[in-house]
Motif scaffolding. Structure first.
Motif, PDB file in Angstrom:
ATOM      1  N   MET A  94       9.967  -3.380  32.101  1.00 47.51           N
ATOM      2  CA  MET A  94      10.480  -4.679  31.740  1.00 47.51           C
ATOM      3  C   MET A  94      10.750  -4.707  30.233  1.00 47.51           C
ATOM      4  O   MET A  94       9.919  -4.286  29.459  1.00 47.51           O
ATOM      5  CB  MET A  94       9.474  -5.774  32.060  1.00 47.51           C
ATOM      6  CG  MET A  94       9.106  -5.975  33.511  1.00 47.51           C
ATOM      7  SD  MET A  94      10.465  -6.456  34.572  1.00 47.51           S
ATOM      8  CE  MET A  94      10.486  -5.050  35.643  1.00 47.51           C
ATOM      9  N   LYS A  95      11.858  -5.250  29.865  1.00 44.14           N
ATOM     10  CA  LYS A  95      12.199  -5.342  28.451  1.00 44.14           C
ATOM     11  C   LYS A  95      11.382  -6.428  27.753  1.00 44.14           C
ATOM     12  O   LYS A  95      10.931  -6.244  26.649  1.00 44.14           O
ATOM     13  CB  LYS A  95      13.695  -5.611  28.306  1.00 44.14           C
ATOM     14  CG  LYS A  95      14.535  -4.454  28.780  1.00 44.14           C
ATOM     15  CD  LYS A  95      15.998  -4.767  28.701  1.00 44.14           C
ATOM     16  CE  LYS A  95      16.770  -3.583  29.243  1.00 44.14           C
ATOM     17  NZ  LYS A  95      18.068  -3.896  29.723  1.00 44.14           N
ATOM     18  N   SER A  96      11.253  -7.585  28.397  1.00 45.87           N
ATOM     19  CA  SER A  96      10.466  -8.671  27.823  1.00 45.87           C
ATOM     20  C   SER A  96      10.050  -9.605  28.942  1.00 45.87           C
ATOM     21  O   SER A  96      10.529  -9.526  30.047  1.00 45.87           O
ATOM     22  CB  SER A  96      11.287  -9.427  26.781  1.00 45.87           C
ATOM     23  OG  SER A  96      12.388 -10.048  27.403  1.00 45.87           O
ATOM     24  N   GLY A  97       9.137 -10.502  28.613  1.00 48.46           N
ATOM     25  CA  GLY A  97       8.703 -11.464  29.613  1.00 48.46           C
ATOM     26  C   GLY A  97       7.274 -11.215  30.037  1.00 48.46           C
ATOM     27  O   GLY A  97       6.523 -10.485  29.393  1.00 48.46           O
ATOM     28  N   TYR A  98       6.901 -11.843  31.132  1.00 48.19           N
ATOM     29  CA  TYR A  98       5.544 -11.726  31.650  1.00 48.19           C
ATOM     30  C   TYR A  98       5.301 -10.361  32.288  1.00 48.19           C
ATOM     31  O   TYR A  98       6.217  -9.739  32.814  1.00 48.19           O
ATOM     32  CB  TYR A  98       5.286 -12.822  32.675  1.00 48.19           C
ATOM     33  CG  TYR A  98       5.330 -14.200  32.085  1.00 48.19           C
ATOM     34  CD1 TYR A  98       4.253 -14.698  31.362  1.00 48.19           C
ATOM     35  CD2 TYR A  98       6.460 -15.003  32.238  1.00 48.19           C
ATOM     36  CE1 TYR A  98       4.291 -15.969  30.812  1.00 48.19           C
ATOM     37  CE2 TYR A  98       6.505 -16.276  31.687  1.00 48.19           C
ATOM     38  CZ  TYR A  98       5.424 -16.744  30.975  1.00 48.19           C
ATOM     39  OH  TYR A  98       5.466 -18.000  30.421  1.00 48.19           O
ATOM     40  N   LYS A  99       4.061  -9.950  32.237  1.00 47.17           N
ATOM     41  CA  LYS A  99       3.666  -8.680  32.840  1.00 47.17           C
ATOM     42  C   LYS A  99       3.718  -8.814  34.366  1.00 47.17           C
ATOM     43  O   LYS A  99       3.307  -9.819  34.928  1.00 47.17           O
ATOM     44  CB  LYS A  99       2.249  -8.326  32.394  1.00 47.17           C
ATOM     45  CG  LYS A  99       1.767  -6.998  32.901  1.00 47.17           C
ATOM     46  CD  LYS A  99       0.405  -6.664  32.329  1.00 47.17           C
ATOM     47  CE  LYS A  99      -0.004  -5.281  32.780  1.00 47.17           C
ATOM     48  NZ  LYS A  99      -1.253  -4.862  32.155  1.00 47.17           N
ATOM     49  N   ILE A 100       4.221  -7.766  35.024  1.00 45.75           N
ATOM     50  CA  ILE A 100       4.307  -7.747  36.480  1.00 45.75           C
ATOM     51  C   ILE A 100       3.333  -6.709  37.022  1.00 45.75           C
ATOM     52  O   ILE A 100       3.355  -5.554  36.600  1.00 45.75           O
ATOM     53  CB  ILE A 100       5.733  -7.438  36.955  1.00 45.75           C
ATOM     54  CG1 ILE A 100       6.661  -8.525  36.471  1.00 45.75           C
ATOM     55  CG2 ILE A 100       5.763  -7.222  38.456  1.00 45.75           C
ATOM     56  CD1 ILE A 100       7.856  -8.834  37.274  1.00 45.75           C
ATOM     57  N   LEU A 101       2.484  -7.156  37.929  1.00 41.39           N
ATOM     58  CA  LEU A 101       1.522  -6.276  38.590  1.00 41.39           C
ATOM     59  C   LEU A 101       1.794  -6.281  40.087  1.00 41.39           C
ATOM     60  O   LEU A 101       2.086  -7.328  40.667  1.00 41.39           O
ATOM     61  CB  LEU A 101       0.088  -6.765  38.342  1.00 41.39           C
ATOM     62  CG  LEU A 101      -0.346  -6.877  36.887  1.00 41.39           C
ATOM     63  CD1 LEU A 101      -1.699  -7.562  36.800  1.00 41.39           C
ATOM     64  CD2 LEU A 101      -0.410  -5.500  36.259  1.00 41.39           C
ATOM     65  N   TRP A 102       1.691  -5.115  40.709  1.00 40.25           N
ATOM     66  CA  TRP A 102       1.862  -4.991  42.157  1.00 40.25           C
ATOM     67  C   TRP A 102       0.493  -4.817  42.798  1.00 40.25           C
ATOM     68  O   TRP A 102      -0.306  -4.004  42.339  1.00 40.25           O
ATOM     69  CB  TRP A 102       2.711  -3.770  42.491  1.00 40.25           C
ATOM     70  CG  TRP A 102       4.166  -3.921  42.179  1.00 40.25           C
ATOM     71  CD1 TRP A 102       4.739  -3.922  40.937  1.00 40.25           C
ATOM     72  CD2 TRP A 102       5.225  -4.068  43.117  1.00 40.25           C
ATOM     73  NE1 TRP A 102       6.096  -4.065  41.055  1.00 40.25           N
ATOM     74  CE2 TRP A 102       6.421  -4.150  42.385  1.00 40.25           C
ATOM     75  CE3 TRP A 102       5.277  -4.123  44.506  1.00 40.25           C
ATOM     76  CZ2 TRP A 102       7.661  -4.297  43.003  1.00 40.25           C
ATOM     77  CZ3 TRP A 102       6.518  -4.266  45.120  1.00 40.25           C
ATOM     78  CH2 TRP A 102       7.693  -4.354  44.370  1.00 40.25           C
ATOM     79  N   THR A 103       0.236  -5.555  43.874  1.00 41.47           N
ATOM     80  CA  THR A 103      -0.994  -5.329  44.631  1.00 41.47           C
ATOM     81  C   THR A 103      -0.842  -4.032  45.418  1.00 41.47           C
ATOM     82  O   THR A 103       0.283  -3.569  45.668  1.00 41.47           O
ATOM     83  CB  THR A 103      -1.272  -6.480  45.618  1.00 41.47           C
ATOM     84  OG1 THR A 103      -0.213  -6.534  46.576  1.00 41.47           O
ATOM     85  CG2 THR A 103      -1.428  -7.809  44.900  1.00 41.47           C
ATOM     86  N   ASP A 104      -1.958  -3.460  45.820  1.00 35.02           N
ATOM     87  CA  ASP A 104      -1.910  -2.249  46.644  1.00 35.02           C
ATOM     88  C   ASP A 104      -1.153  -2.507  47.940  1.00 35.02           C
ATOM     89  O   ASP A 104      -0.389  -1.671  48.407  1.00 35.02           O
ATOM     90  CB  ASP A 104      -3.328  -1.752  46.956  1.00 35.02           C
ATOM     91  CG  ASP A 104      -4.023  -1.175  45.727  1.00 35.02           C
ATOM     92  OD1 ASP A 104      -3.329  -0.816  44.751  1.00 35.02           O
ATOM     93  OD2 ASP A 104      -5.262  -1.082  45.746  1.00 35.02           O
ATOM     94  N   PHE A 105      -1.371  -3.693  48.513  1.00 36.97           N
ATOM     95  CA  PHE A 105      -0.701  -4.057  49.756  1.00 36.97           C
ATOM     96  C   PHE A 105       0.814  -4.068  49.581  1.00 36.97           C
ATOM     97  O   PHE A 105       1.550  -3.506  50.394  1.00 36.97           O
ATOM     98  CB  PHE A 105      -1.196  -5.429  50.230  1.00 36.97           C
ATOM     99  CG  PHE A 105      -0.555  -5.888  51.505  1.00 36.97           C
ATOM    100  CD1 PHE A 105      -0.950  -5.360  52.728  1.00 36.97           C
ATOM    101  CD2 PHE A 105       0.439  -6.857  51.487  1.00 36.97           C
ATOM    102  CE1 PHE A 105      -0.356  -5.774  53.911  1.00 36.97           C
ATOM    103  CE2 PHE A 105       1.041  -7.276  52.660  1.00 36.97           C
ATOM    104  CZ  PHE A 105       0.642  -6.745  53.875  1.00 36.97           C
ATOM    105  N   ALA A 106       1.303  -4.692  48.505  1.00 37.28           N
ATOM    106  CA  ALA A 106       2.741  -4.767  48.252  1.00 37.28           C
ATOM    107  C   ALA A 106       3.329  -3.377  48.003  1.00 37.28           C
ATOM    108  O   ALA A 106       4.418  -3.057  48.487  1.00 37.28           O
ATOM    109  CB  ALA A 106       3.027  -5.686  47.070  1.00 37.28           C
ATOM    110  N   LEU A 107       2.608  -2.549  47.273  1.00 36.91           N
ATOM    111  CA  LEU A 107       3.089  -1.179  47.023  1.00 36.91           C
ATOM    112  C   LEU A 107       3.172  -0.376  48.317  1.00 36.91           C
ATOM    113  O   LEU A 107       4.113   0.391  48.519  1.00 36.91           O
ATOM    114  CB  LEU A 107       2.182  -0.471  46.023  1.00 36.91           C
ATOM    115  CG  LEU A 107       2.344  -0.897  44.570  1.00 36.91           C
ATOM    116  CD1 LEU A 107       1.263  -0.253  43.712  1.00 36.91           C
ATOM    117  CD2 LEU A 107       3.736  -0.549  44.056  1.00 36.91           C
TER     118      LEU A 107
END
Length: 95
Positions: A1-14
């Motif tokens: 991501m260039k800017s903005g809020y941090k994005i985290l993926w759950t194990d389930f989503a991955l």
């Protein structure tokens, strides 16, 4: 991501994302795979910049959804100044 809020993926989503790509590798073309990846990245950039941009779920307060492509929907929530991807839904088409 260039800017903005941090994005985290759950194990389930991955896991769901991985299963989707595995299915597509076997059943769809390389072009369709690239198109999906591009669309996911574009939507993640938008979410990182404005997590309230997409529709809130009618069923679960605080959960938002964004349609990536016709058969793909990403579900996420925003809290503690970060975005958490909680599910990546893929509806397989009839053969």
């Amino acid at each position: 991501m260039k800017s903005g809020y941090k994005i985290l993926w759950t194990d389930f989503a991955l896991k769901e994302l991985e299963q989707t790509f595995r299915y597509l590798e076997e059943n769809w073309s390389e072009t369709e795979l690239r198109n999906l990846a591009t669309n996911i990245e574009e939507k993640l950039v938008l979410i990182a910049q404005n997590p309230y941009l997409f529709q809130e779920s009618e069923f679960k307060k605080g959960i938002r959804r964004v349609i990536i492509l016709k058969y793909n929907t990403l579900y996420y929530r925003f809290s503690n100044e970060q975005v958490e991807i909680i599910a990546f839904f893929f509806k397989q088409t009839e053969s």
